[in-house]
Design a protein around this motif. Structure first.
Motif, PDB file in Angstrom:
ATOM      1  N   ARG A 143     -11.026  14.519  13.803  1.00 53.15           N
ATOM      2  CA  ARG A 143     -11.585  15.718  13.176  1.00 53.15           C
ATOM      3  C   ARG A 143     -13.054  15.550  12.809  1.00 53.15           C
ATOM      4  O   ARG A 143     -13.638  16.440  12.204  1.00 53.15           O
ATOM      5  N   ARG A 144     -13.639  14.404  13.150  1.00 56.27           N
ATOM      6  CA  ARG A 144     -14.988  14.118  12.665  1.00 56.27           C
ATOM      7  C   ARG A 144     -16.006  15.200  13.063  1.00 56.27           C
ATOM      8  O   ARG A 144     -16.827  15.631  12.256  1.00 56.27           O
ATOM      9  N   GLU A 165     -15.523  18.253  13.716  1.00 60.10           N
ATOM     10  CA  GLU A 165     -15.256  19.485  12.980  1.00 60.10           C
ATOM     11  C   GLU A 165     -15.722  19.368  11.531  1.00 60.10           C
ATOM     12  O   GLU A 165     -16.199  20.335  10.935  1.00 60.10           O
ATOM     13  N   LEU A 166     -15.597  18.160  10.963  1.00 57.87           N
ATOM     14  CA  LEU A 166     -15.892  17.969   9.546  1.00 57.87           C
ATOM     15  C   LEU A 166     -17.376  17.776   9.261  1.00 57.87           C
ATOM     16  O   LEU A 166     -17.847  18.043   8.154  1.00 57.87           O
ATOM     17  N   LEU A 167     -18.128  17.301  10.266  1.00 56.44           N
ATOM     18  CA  LEU A 167     -19.530  16.962  10.032  1.00 56.44           C
ATOM     19  C   LEU A 167     -20.356  18.119   9.448  1.00 56.44           C
ATOM     20  O   LEU A 167     -21.087  17.910   8.475  1.00 56.44           O
ATOM     21  N   PRO A 168     -20.267  19.349   9.985  1.00 52.83           N
ATOM     22  CA  PRO A 168     -21.083  20.429   9.411  1.00 52.83           C
ATOM     23  C   PRO A 168     -20.806  20.653   7.926  1.00 52.83           C
ATOM     24  O   PRO A 168     -21.747  20.874   7.147  1.00 52.83           O
ATOM     25  N   ALA A 169     -19.549  20.559   7.527  1.00 50.57           N
ATOM     26  CA  ALA A 169     -19.212  20.748   6.113  1.00 50.57           C
ATOM     27  C   ALA A 169     -19.839  19.636   5.282  1.00 50.57           C
ATOM     28  O   ALA A 169     -20.351  19.874   4.180  1.00 50.57           O
ATOM     29  N   ALA A 170     -19.816  18.427   5.824  1.00 51.51           N
ATOM     30  CA  ALA A 170     -20.393  17.291   5.100  1.00 51.51           C
ATOM     31  C   ALA A 170     -21.906  17.449   4.975  1.00 51.51           C
ATOM     32  O   ALA A 170     -22.492  17.191   3.912  1.00 51.51           O
ATOM     33  N   VAL A 171     -22.550  17.891   6.050  1.00 53.82           N
ATOM     34  CA  VAL A 171     -24.005  18.098   6.025  1.00 53.82           C
ATOM     35  C   VAL A 171     -24.349  19.143   4.962  1.00 53.82           C
ATOM     36  O   VAL A 171     -25.280  18.961   4.160  1.00 53.82           O
ATOM     37  N   ALA A 172     -23.600  20.221   4.934  1.00 52.14           N
ATOM     38  CA  ALA A 172     -23.872  21.295   3.983  1.00 52.14           C
ATOM     39  C   ALA A 172     -23.740  20.792   2.547  1.00 52.14           C
ATOM     40  O   ALA A 172     -24.598  21.066   1.697  1.00 52.14           O
ATOM     41  N   ALA A 173     -22.685  20.030   2.281  1.00 47.58           N
ATOM     42  CA  ALA A 173     -22.481  19.514   0.923  1.00 47.58           C
ATOM     43  C   ALA A 173     -23.601  18.552   0.546  1.00 47.58           C
ATOM     44  O   ALA A 173     -24.137  18.594  -0.566  1.00 47.58           O
ATOM     45  N   ALA A 174     -23.981  17.681   1.490  1.00 47.37           N
ATOM     46  CA  ALA A 174     -25.045  16.710   1.203  1.00 47.37           C
ATOM     47  C   ALA A 174     -26.369  17.424   0.941  1.00 47.37           C
ATOM     48  O   ALA A 174     -27.135  17.043   0.049  1.00 47.37           O
ATOM     49  N   PRO A 223     -13.668   6.714  13.794  1.00 45.83           N
ATOM     50  CA  PRO A 223     -13.855   8.085  13.335  1.00 45.83           C
ATOM     51  C   PRO A 223     -12.580   8.877  13.625  1.00 45.83           C
ATOM     52  O   PRO A 223     -11.944   8.662  14.649  1.00 45.83           O
TER      53      PRO A 223
END
Lengths: 502, 175
Positions: A455-456, A458-467, A452
């Motif tokens: 930045r993982r 930091e990036l996870l919330p953005a990924a969750v939101a997009a999903a 990983p």
């Protein structure tokens, strides 16, 4: 200068050549397969002719059809690009017979460089170092003496070999006799030929190559080096110029060797002399590529020379407009090859429709591409879709700018090597210039692809939101399902549509 | 429109111990979407166009994401990092969570190409990720791997055979 040139290629390189034609006020003729009717190179050329069905053996490799188009359209010269017919001496000969100028070396020089044994012999005659080795072994005592002279470790290799069969790594003189016997019997059972020879083993070499250009008036110069050590299965992924490993003294020696080789081969036009370089700065001739290289833009950005334009000038019979002393480095340049391959799935090819594309732009960016949003990347051809080339003052500057460019660059619909670059550019070893040809094999799949990133979190919330929003759209009938829902990086996209199309 | 859903993230290997669940709420506001979750806390605006590269704003920053789905999983690419999610209860219905598979898995051709070489025979035991056959497309050879531990049940293809997208290639049965 020519008035009309036929481009016997497709994709980004055909686009590059069509642009050079317009830059020089030359009309261009594109050829295309039935699969490529909507391609960028067709749109950006002045004329275009269909030359057959999608498989390259029925289109881009059919020299007789291409020559017919050249004749029919009144083209005076043919630029072969790279791949396809670019290093086909027979095609170069057929062009000459049809009264067309082939933009590249003579068929004789091409044939010479295409034959590994001949090219090696030519290099030795020109005083260019080659990987030390022997002729096929006839007597064991002579072989052991030769082995001691080459030094250990060395490789026993099958003359008819390939794929590691009949090959042995030998670390000391005492093991040599057994290794020769084993390799020979393996070669006999694999290839029906027991012949083996010895070659010095070069541990973790770098791949460093020199661009040369030569006119027919006896002028040959080099345009500095390119470092291409970041490669996978001999496919280069990142190239840069200059090399972080080459100092002025080594550059002078290697450049002189490249020029000597090209001169003694009677080489004309643009070509590349490839070397392996070991940790002690010994260099060995690998091969000469008798064509324009994929990675030529890094040389163009660093030297300011338009290589394709220069190829036209040379092919038209003019003298080189520059001499060696004119060639100076103007900074640093790096090319990232964006291919339709999934770096997380062992670089499996990814065909499909490009739903969205926004290339990097701004200072220091050059984008040589054959694709656009809405176009389909077909499984018929090479997966290289675009080259992102970054220029800057020095390597540090270029690395920082490359990180910015990769973040800007967005492609949706197919998997690409962009995430590979994101991670490579963040890698400290690569950033420090510590690399060799085994870098990707040693570090990528086993470590860099699976680890990983820092930045993982930091990036996870953005990924969750997009999903979450994606899922919302997919399950609610009133919201149109995004095209990207159909595409799947891992599963290579929308091939059924392509099946209907072709 | 809107409502609560549970999304599971696969931060590590599918079905691994680092699995994380998010109870998210999605609201639509004039073309953009507001996504919130309480634990772990999340607040984001998602600007969703019909195609590609959605913009996500959180308190931490501005991100561009690409989203694709595949066999029920949602994959998000952001900042060079790939995340996979599925909907449902923890550990249930997770694509790829096949450590102890109970079903047969049928593997189809990912794209038009040619079977170069079979690496196993019917009846062979294979483990997840093991190469089953060598497949050539776009002038490159790649291994098609077994999706799970098991036994090679049927091989529908022979060496040298040309296949079209979604042609059945082989079946892995649980052992």
């Amino acid at each position: 200068m020519f008035k009309k040139i036929l481009i016997a290629n497709r994709g980004e390189i055909a686009v590059r050549i069509a642009r050079a034609c317009r830059d020089y006020g030359i009309r261009s003729v594109a050829v295309y397969s039935e699969a490529d009717r909507g391609s960028l190179h067709v749109r950006l050329a002045d004329e275009a002719r269909c030359i057959g069905p999608a498989p390259s053996s029925e289109s881009y490799l059919r020299s007789e059809v291409i020559l017919e188009v050249a004749k029919d359209t009144g083209a005076e010269a043919v630029h072969p690009g790279y791949g396809f017919l670019a290093e086909n001496a027979e095609f170069a000969r057929e062009c000459a017979e049809a009264g067309l100028v082939f933009i590249g070396p003579s068929p004789e020089a091409m044939q010479l460089m295409g034959d590994k044994a001949q090219a090696r012999a030519m290099a030795e005659r020109a005083g260019v170092p080659v990987v030390p080795g022997t002729a096929p072994i006839e007597r064991l005592d002579a072989a052991i003496a030769a082995g001691d002279e080459i030094g250990f470790p060395l490789l026993v290799k099958a003359t008819a070999g390939g794929g590691g069969k009949g090959m042995r790594l030998v670390t000391s003189s005492g093991e040599l006799a057994d290794a020769i016997e084993q390799a020979s019997s393996e070669a006999d059972s694999s290839f029906g030929n027991p012949s083996v020879f010895l070659e010095k083993f070069i541990d973790r070499p770098r791949h460093i190559e020199f661009q040369i250009v030569a006119d027919r008036h006896g002028n040959t110069i080099h345009l500095l080096e390119r470092e291409c050590s970041i490669q996978r299965r001999h496919q280069k992924l990142i190239e840069e110029s200059p090399s972080p490993f080459v100092d002025e003294a080594l550059r002078r020696r290697m450049g002189a060797a490249a020029v000597a080789l090209a001169t003694s081969a009677g080489y004309e036009n643009a070509g590349t002399v490839e070397f392996l370089v070991d940790a002690e700065r010994n260099f060995y001739f690998l091969e000469m590529n008798a064509r324009l290289q994929v990675e030529h833009p890094v040389t163009e950005l660093v030297t300011g020379v338009d290589l394709v334009g220069l190829q036209f000038v040379i092919a038209a019979g003019s003298k080189l407009p520059i001499v060696q002393a004119d060639v100076v480095s103007r900074g640093w340049a790096m090319e990232l090859r964006i291919t339709a391959e999934d770096p997380f799935e062992n670089f499996i090819p990814s065909a499909g429709r490009i739903d969205f594309l926004r290339a990097a732009e701004g200072p220091g960016i050059r984008h040589d591409s054959g694709v656009f949003a809405g176009c389909v990347v077909t499984p018929h051809y090479d997966p290289l879709i675009a080259k992102l080339v970054i220029a800057g003052d020095d390597r540090r500057h270029v690395l920082q700018r490359a990180r910015r460019a990769v973040r800007e660059y967005q492609i949706d619909g197919i998997a690409t090597t962009l995430p590979f670059f994101e991670r490579m550019l963040a890698d400290e070893r690569f950033a420090s210039g510590d690399m060799d040809v085994s870098f990707v094999d040693r570090h990528w799949m086993s470590e860099m692809a699976s680890a990983p990133s820092p930045r993982r979190g930091e990036l996870l919330p953005a990924a969750v939101a997009a999903a979450a929003v994606f899922q919302q759209g997919a399950s609610a009938s009133t919201v149109r399902v995004s095209r990207s829902s159909e595409s799947a990086w891992k599963r290579l996209g929308r091939s059924e549509q392509m099946g209907e199309r072709f | 429109m809107g409502g609560r859903r549970t999304l599971h993230a696969l931060p590590g290997r599918p079905g691994g111990p680092e699995e994380e669940a998010f109870d998210v709420r999605v609201e639509r506001l004039d073309g953009t979407f507001r996504v919130t979750a309480e634990s772990p806390a999340l607040e984001a605006d998602v600007e969703r166009r019909d195609q590609g590269a959605w913009s996500v704003l959180t308190n931490e920053g501005s991100y561009e994401t690409q989203v694709a789905c595949d066999d029920g999983a949602i994959h998000v690419l952001v900042g060079g990092e790939r995340f996979s999610f599925w909907q449902g209860r923890r550990g249930v219905g997770a694509p790829g969570a096949v450590k102890h598979p109970s079903a047969r898995a049928e593997v189809k051709a990912p794209m038009p190409g040619k079977v170069v070489k079979l690496l196993v025979a019917a009846g062979d035991e294979v483990s997840a990720g093991q190469g089953v056959l060598l497949f050539e497309a776009m002038k490159m050879q790649n291994e098609i791997k077994s999706p799970q531990d098991g036994i090679v049940g049927e091989l529908f293809v022979v060496e040298g055979q040309a296949v079209e997208t979604r042609d059945r290639m082989f079946v892995i049965r649980p052992n």
